[in-house]
Design a protein around this motif. Structure first.
Motif, short mmCIF file in Angstrom:
data_model
loop_
_atom_site.label_atom_id
_atom_site.label_comp_id
_atom_site.label_asym_id
_atom_site.label_seq_id
_atom_site.Cartn_x
_atom_site.Cartn_y
_atom_site.Cartn_z
N ILE A 118 8.65 11.71 -8.83
CA ILE A 118 7.70 11.30 -7.79
C ILE A 118 6.31 11.10 -8.40
CG2 ILE A 118 6.57 12.00 -5.64
CD1 ILE A 118 9.11 13.49 -4.90
N LEU A 119 5.94 11.97 -9.34
CA LEU A 119 4.64 11.81 -10.01
C LEU A 119 4.58 10.50 -10.79
CD1 LEU A 119 4.04 15.48 -11.22
CD2 LEU A 119 2.71 14.22 -9.52
N LYS A 120 5.72 10.11 -11.35
CA LYS A 120 5.75 8.81 -12.04
C LYS A 120 5.46 7.68 -11.06
CE LYS A 120 9.00 10.02 -15.75
NZ LYS A 120 10.34 9.76 -16.32
N LEU A 121 6.04 7.82 -9.85
CA LEU A 121 5.77 6.80 -8.84
C LEU A 121 4.29 6.77 -8.46
CD1 LEU A 121 8.84 7.32 -6.45
CD2 LEU A 121 8.56 5.60 -8.24
N CYS A 122 3.65 7.93 -8.48
CA CYS A 122 2.22 7.98 -8.17
C CYS A 122 1.39 7.25 -9.23
CB CYS A 122 1.74 9.43 -8.08
SG CYS A 122 2.46 10.32 -6.67
N GLY A 123 1.95 7.14 -10.42
CA GLY A 123 1.24 6.42 -11.47
C GLY A 123 1.27 4.93 -11.30
N LEU A 124 2.20 4.41 -10.48
CA LEU A 124 2.27 2.97 -10.21
C LEU A 124 1.17 2.56 -9.25
CD1 LEU A 124 6.13 2.58 -9.72
CD2 LEU A 124 4.79 1.99 -11.77
N PRO A 125 0.77 1.29 -9.24
CA PRO A 125 -0.25 0.85 -8.27
C PRO A 125 0.23 1.07 -6.85
CG PRO A 125 0.07 -0.80 -9.99
CD PRO A 125 1.16 0.21 -10.16
N PHE A 126 -0.63 1.56 -6.00
CA PHE A 126 -0.30 1.69 -4.59
C PHE A 126 -0.17 0.31 -3.95
CE2 PHE A 126 -2.73 5.98 -4.62
CZ PHE A 126 -1.59 6.62 -5.08
N LEU A 127 0.61 0.27 -2.86
CA LEU A 127 0.89 -1.01 -2.21
C LEU A 127 0.19 -1.07 -0.86
CD1 LEU A 127 4.73 -1.18 -2.97
CD2 LEU A 127 2.86 -2.23 -4.27
N LYS A 128 -0.27 -2.25 -0.52
CA LYS A 128 -0.94 -2.46 0.76
C LYS A 128 -0.35 -3.68 1.44
CE LYS A 128 -4.53 -5.24 -1.45
NZ LYS A 128 -5.95 -5.41 -1.74
N LYS A 129 -0.38 -3.66 2.75
CA LYS A 129 0.13 -4.79 3.51
C LYS A 129 -1.00 -5.75 3.88
CE LYS A 129 3.21 -5.82 7.39
NZ LYS A 129 3.99 -5.26 8.51
N LYS A 130 -2.16 -5.18 4.21
CA LYS A 130 -3.32 -5.99 4.57
C LYS A 130 -4.47 -5.65 3.63
CE LYS A 130 -2.65 -4.65 9.03
NZ LYS A 130 -3.13 -4.45 10.42
N LEU A 131 -5.42 -6.58 3.56
CA LEU A 131 -6.59 -6.34 2.71
C LEU A 131 -7.40 -5.14 3.19
CD1 LEU A 131 -7.85 -10.01 2.13
CD2 LEU A 131 -6.73 -8.52 0.49
N SER A 132 -7.38 -4.91 4.49
CA SER A 132 -8.16 -3.81 5.05
C SER A 132 -7.50 -2.45 4.84
CB SER A 132 -8.39 -4.04 6.54
OG SER A 132 -7.14 -4.10 7.23
N ASP A 133 -6.29 -2.42 4.31
CA ASP A 133 -5.60 -1.13 4.14
C ASP A 133 -6.34 -0.21 3.18
OD1 ASP A 133 -3.73 -1.84 5.95
OD2 ASP A 133 -2.09 -2.13 4.51
N GLU A 134 -6.96 -0.79 2.14
CA GLU A 134 -7.67 0.03 1.16
C GLU A 134 -8.79 0.83 1.82
OE1 GLU A 134 -9.05 -2.05 -2.25
OE2 GLU A 134 -7.06 -2.75 -2.85
N VAL A 135 -9.45 0.21 2.78
CA VAL A 135 -10.53 0.90 3.49
C VAL A 135 -9.96 1.84 4.55
CG1 VAL A 135 -12.58 0.58 4.93
CG2 VAL A 135 -12.09 -1.03 3.07
N ASN A 136 -8.96 1.35 5.27
CA ASN A 136 -8.41 2.15 6.38
C ASN A 136 -7.75 3.44 5.91
OD1 ASN A 136 -9.30 0.16 8.13
ND2 ASN A 136 -7.34 -0.93 8.13
N TYR A 137 -7.08 3.37 4.74
CA TYR A 137 -6.35 4.53 4.25
C TYR A 137 -7.13 5.33 3.19
CZ TYR A 137 -2.20 2.81 6.68
OH TYR A 137 -1.32 2.40 7.64
N THR A 138 -8.46 5.09 3.13
CA THR A 138 -9.27 5.80 2.13
C THR A 138 -9.19 7.31 2.29
OG1 THR A 138 -10.79 3.96 1.82
CG2 THR A 138 -11.63 6.15 1.30
N PRO A 139 -9.35 7.88 3.50
CA PRO A 139 -9.26 9.35 3.61
C PRO A 139 -7.93 9.92 3.15
CG PRO A 139 -10.21 8.39 5.61
CD PRO A 139 -9.68 7.25 4.80
N VAL A 140 -6.85 9.21 3.50
CA VAL A 140 -5.51 9.69 3.10
C VAL A 140 -5.37 9.63 1.59
CG1 VAL A 140 -3.03 9.22 3.29
CG2 VAL A 140 -4.52 9.00 5.30
#
Length: 915
Positions: A86-108
């Protein structure tokens, strides 16, 4: 989430989607060993499902699963592998569906990445190493091989930014305490911190966790690979580059860190043989130098200072210390850099007075004087010419810091003799071409200016100690004449082009001469006329150069200082300076009204006025617009009082007779009771402005018959003349105010005396104010008289013009009207008859003076002179005859243009003139 049975479009496989909530519940509820296989199987499905990357919307659940697995590792080691996957998977780039996801999911995302640091608590080497690899992958992210439809990778720096905001670096530094005895894990943590420390934000977080101290104190831990030392030093350098040096040095300034640094440095110095080892050794020495700059660092207590001094001098001074026995520096670039760094370390240590004794024991002065000589035998088995020059300049620069602290060692090494001989070589004609490539060699390419510059930098602080033995030894060796010759040589050579190096050399020589000649008449005589001839051109400096930034202002200050210390008091030099119109040059500089030099120049003028010839020079001087010296001094007084805020009316008269000299700042400050041995504000004010000096100069000149002063100047002069009386009264006023402030009542006789003194001082102020009023009234009366004279002159001119015009009109009337002429003639004859005596002597014969039939009103004679065109223009009356050709010049015969006709006033001349 997708329902079970659905596949991921574009993935190339058909999978059943795993419900993460069920997985979490399964891991939380199941505690029996029978469920272990089911849990592991479920985790495999999760990993298979997210093998292309973790979507941002699922991060919270994934990390919840990760934390549950980490908790189970303590009981069931079988969960180590899925946790690492699972930690290896964390090393991969995170995936987003919309451009705004990076901002919306910042706290998480922040919370999730911060969890990576907390997972370092898991007692598993594999997990800890995988966490570090995961963090490192933030900086070397690779795009996934497969991409799910509708999902895109986050930006390249997204994880890095989240790590900074989540405080991951601080947590990772704190985790070093968990891996102190596990070398492999520690190396991976250091590698991760090495990447994190490239950011200023992370460095701040790391410093909060005492990263510098934690890492430096473990530098000497056993590590056959050498990675621990390399990565630790890189982290320290990143911290130094991105954070405040003072903060980092404060963390490193403890015995534990310095001991570790010393052991590692000495080990690399003695046993390092690779290029990499030498570079790392030099990097550590730079860090040690930064620590040594902190006065509170226990460098001496750790023994590091003594070792560094030994290493800096063992090549030049023989030592039996076992540390350097059999050790020898090579002539590689790294060892060359080491030598320079050791010289720099000595200069830093010299700032700590506690290290002076160690510098003395290490014979540092003797070692540095080894380089105060020309490089006589450059060879293959030695430093190159450029390297030796750089070491030479660095050593002399270091000597400038050390020599004033170790004067006895300086004299033992015959420092004066060595420096004077080296300066003689600097101005010699033997071929030498400086490289000028190093920091200390600036401006020294193709010449010896750099060597001369730093030699004088050594000599100046040593001389400024005013140690009579040192200065006497210097003068006995002819230093004054030698320095004058050098100054003359440099000045003549740099007439075409002046640079900062030459100006610094000139300034240093003048300062050295000032210190040597001050208070010694014999040395002033040695300075003599030759020195004055050198100072005069400096005083003629273009005022615009004072703001060039090259050092002309310092040169001018040192010139004035030399004038004061080397010329004043020696009558031969003073008279020669006066002959060279030096006073005129001083007044020219004073007329620039530069605040920073006026005080100094006025002090020189006060001293010079003791010479009886000076006053006439000052009174003779004239500035711009024919300004006199007295007017200039009064103008400076006015400007000084304006800056002080002294109260005067618009004409410059005294407003407050009790406090005629007190400024606004002094008045606001009030009277502060002080001990008897401390000067009061009124006394300190004398040295803080120019008024006392201006008063002294005018006292020497005399207050009478000063040229070039206006009425308002005399008004100000009345105040200046009474400056001493006013100042005495001001001091007595302060005494009275202090007594009142301290509620102290003097005895009756003293109280009466104080009252009389105060009244007398106030009366002086009133008297001066009255005198000023009389001056202004007298000036006003004089101006009115002059104005009346001007008006009278104008009236006379107008009357004369009217008479001339009337005479001209009469003349025109007589010449244009014959009847008027006859009438004028009759009136003239009648006037003549009336003027004759009525009584005539008997038997006297009368002769008529009149020519009958002549109607003219001028005194007639038998000859009439007619002024016509000048003969030089016409060539004379015979210009057109043959006779004229023989007698007249070549110009004759040419009749030139007549510009006008002028008829002379018949009343002014007895003949008619035509022109």
């Amino acid at each position: 989430m997708r329902c079970e049975g659905e596949g991921y479009p574009g993935s190339g496989v058909e999978l059943k989607s795993v419900d993460l909530n069920r997985v979490i519940k399964l891991l939380e509820d199941s505690n029996s060993n029978d469920e272990e296989e089911r849990q592991l199987e479920t985790l495999k499905k999760v990993m298979k499902q997210y093998e292309t990357g973790l979507p941002l919307k699922d991060l919270a659940q994934i990390f919840k699963i990760l934390n549950l697995c980490a908790e189970k590792i303590q009981v069931q080691e079988a969960f180590i592998e899925p946790t690492c996957e699972i930690l290896k998977l964390c090393g991969l780039p995170f995936l987003k569906k919309k451009l705004s996801d990076e901002v919306n999911y910042t706290p998480v995302t922040l919370e999730s990445i911060a969890q990576l640091g907390y997972l370092m608590r898991v007692p598993s080497s594999q997990v800890r190493i995988q966490i570090c690899k995961c963090i490192i992958s933030f900086y070397h992210a690779e795009p996934p091989k497969k991409q799910l439809a509708g999902l895109h990778s986050t930006s390249a720096n997204y994880k890095i930014q989240m790590a900074e905001l989540g405080g991951l670096a601080e947590t990772l530094v704190l985790s070093l305490a968990l891996v102190e005895n596990q070398l492999a894990e520690k190396l991976w943590v250091l590698k991760a911190l090495q990447h994190l420390s490239t950011s200023g934000v992370n460095c701040k977080l790391m410093m909060k966790a005492q990263a510098a101290s934690r890492i430096c104190s473990r530098l000497n831990d056993a590590d056959p690979s050498g990675q621990l030392l390399f990565r630790s030093s890189e982290i320290l350098w990143n911290l130094l580059e991105n954070m405040s040096k003072e903060e980092i040095v404060n963390q490193l300034s403890n015995l534990e860190c310095i001991y570790a640094l010393k052991e590692v440095f000495v080990n690399l110095l003695m046993h390092g043989f690779r290029h990499y080892d030498r570079q790392l050794r030099n990097d550590l020495l730079v860090i040690a130098t930064l620590i040594a700059e902190n006065p509170g660092a226990p460098m001496i207590e750790s023994g590091f200072t003594k070792q560094l001094i030994l290493l800096a001098t063992f090549s030049e001074v023989k030592s039996h210390n076992p540390l350097v026995k059999g050790f020898k520096l090579t002539y590689s670039y790294e060892d060359f850099e080491l030598k320079k760094l050791l010289f720099n370390m000595v200069a830093v240590l010299a700032k700590d007075l506690c290290a002076v004794q160690l510098l003395n024991e290490g014979k540092v002065v003797l070692a540095l004087f080894h380089y105060v000589k020309p490089n006589e035998k450059p060879g293959v088995h030695d430093w190159s010419v450029a390297q030796y020059e750089e070491l030479q300049l660095h050593a002399i620069a270091t000597l400038a810091s050390v020599a004033p602290l170790l004067v006895d060692d300086y004299m033992t090494c015959q420092g004066n003799t060595r420096l004077l001989m080296f300066l003689e070589w600097c101005v010699g004609q033997d071929p030498f071409f400086g490289q000028g490539n190093c920091f200390h060699g600036a401006g020294g390419r193709g010449n010896k200016l750099a060597q001369m510059r730093y030699s004088l930098r050594v000599l100046r602080p040593v001389v400024s100690l005013c140690d009579e033995a040192v200065n006497l030894d210097l003068c006995d060796q002819g230093a004054i004449n030698q320095l004058l010759d050098i100054l003359k040589h440099i000045t003549n050579k740099s007439k075409e082009k002046e640079d900062a190096i030459v100006l610094e050399i000139q300034t240093d020589i003048l300062l050295i001469l000032s210190t040597l000649c001050e208070n010694d008449l014999h040395r002033k005589e040695l300075f003599g006329c030759e020195g004055v001839d050198i100072l005069i051109p400096f005083m003629k400096m273009d005022p615009n150069k004072l703001y060039s930034g090259l050092g002309h202002n310092r040169l001018l200050f040192s010139t004035l200082d030399s004038l004061w210390c080397c010329v004043m008091g020696c009558y031969i030099a003073e008279d020669y300076f006066l002959e060279k119109e030096g006073i005129f040059l001083l007044l020219d500089l004073l007329a620039l009204k530069q605040k920073n030099i006026c005080n100094l120049i006025l002090g020189i003028l006060v001293e010079f006025c003791d010479n009886s010839k000076t006053a006439s020079h000052i009174n003779t001087w004239r500035g711009k617009k024919d300004q006199t010296a007295a007017n200039l001094l009064i103008h400076l007084w006015k400007r000084e009082e304006l800056e002080l805020g002294v109260k005067h009316d618009q004409d410059g008269r005294i407003v407050d007779a009790k406090k005629p000299l007190v400024g606004s700042f002094q008045e606001q400050q009030g009277v502060i009771p002080m001990p008897a041995n401390c000067p009061s504000i009124a006394i300190m004010e004398v040295s803080e402005n120019m008024r006392a000096k201006i008063y002294s100069v005018l006292c020497k000149l005399g207050f009478e018959n000063l040229p070039g002063l206006s009425a308002k100047d005399f008004v100000t002069l009345a105040i200046i003349r009474r400056y001493l009386d006013f100042k005495v009264g001001e001091v007595w006023s302060e005494i009275c105010a202090e007594l009142k402030e301290e509620t102290f009542r003097p005895v009756t006789p003293d109280e009466e005396a104080l009252k009389v003194i105060s009244e007398a001082s106030e009366n002086v102020g009133k008297m001066v104010a009255t005198l000023q009023t009389e001056m202004l009234e007298s000036q006003q009366h004089q101006e009115l008289q002059e104005e009346q004279k001007v008006y009278s002159k104008i009236q006379a001119i107008h009357k004369q013009r009217e008479m001339v015009n009337k005479s001209w009109e009469n003349f025109l009337t007589r010449t244009s009207n014959y009847e008027a002429l006859k009438k004028a003639k009759r009136l003239q004859e009648k006037s003549i008859d009336a003027s004759r005596s009525k009584s005539r002597p008997q038997n006297a014969t009368l002769h008529s003076t009149e020519i009958k039939g002549l109607n003219t009103t001028i005194a007639s004679g038998r000859l009439v002179t007619i002024e016509s065109t000048p003969s030089e223009l016409t060539g004379g009356p015979l210009a057109d005859t043959d006779l004229a050709l023989r007698k007249l010049s070549v110009r004759g015969g040419a009749l030139k243009k007549i510009k006008g006709v002028k008829v002379l006033d018949p009343f002014k001349k007895d003949s008619v003139s035509v022109k």
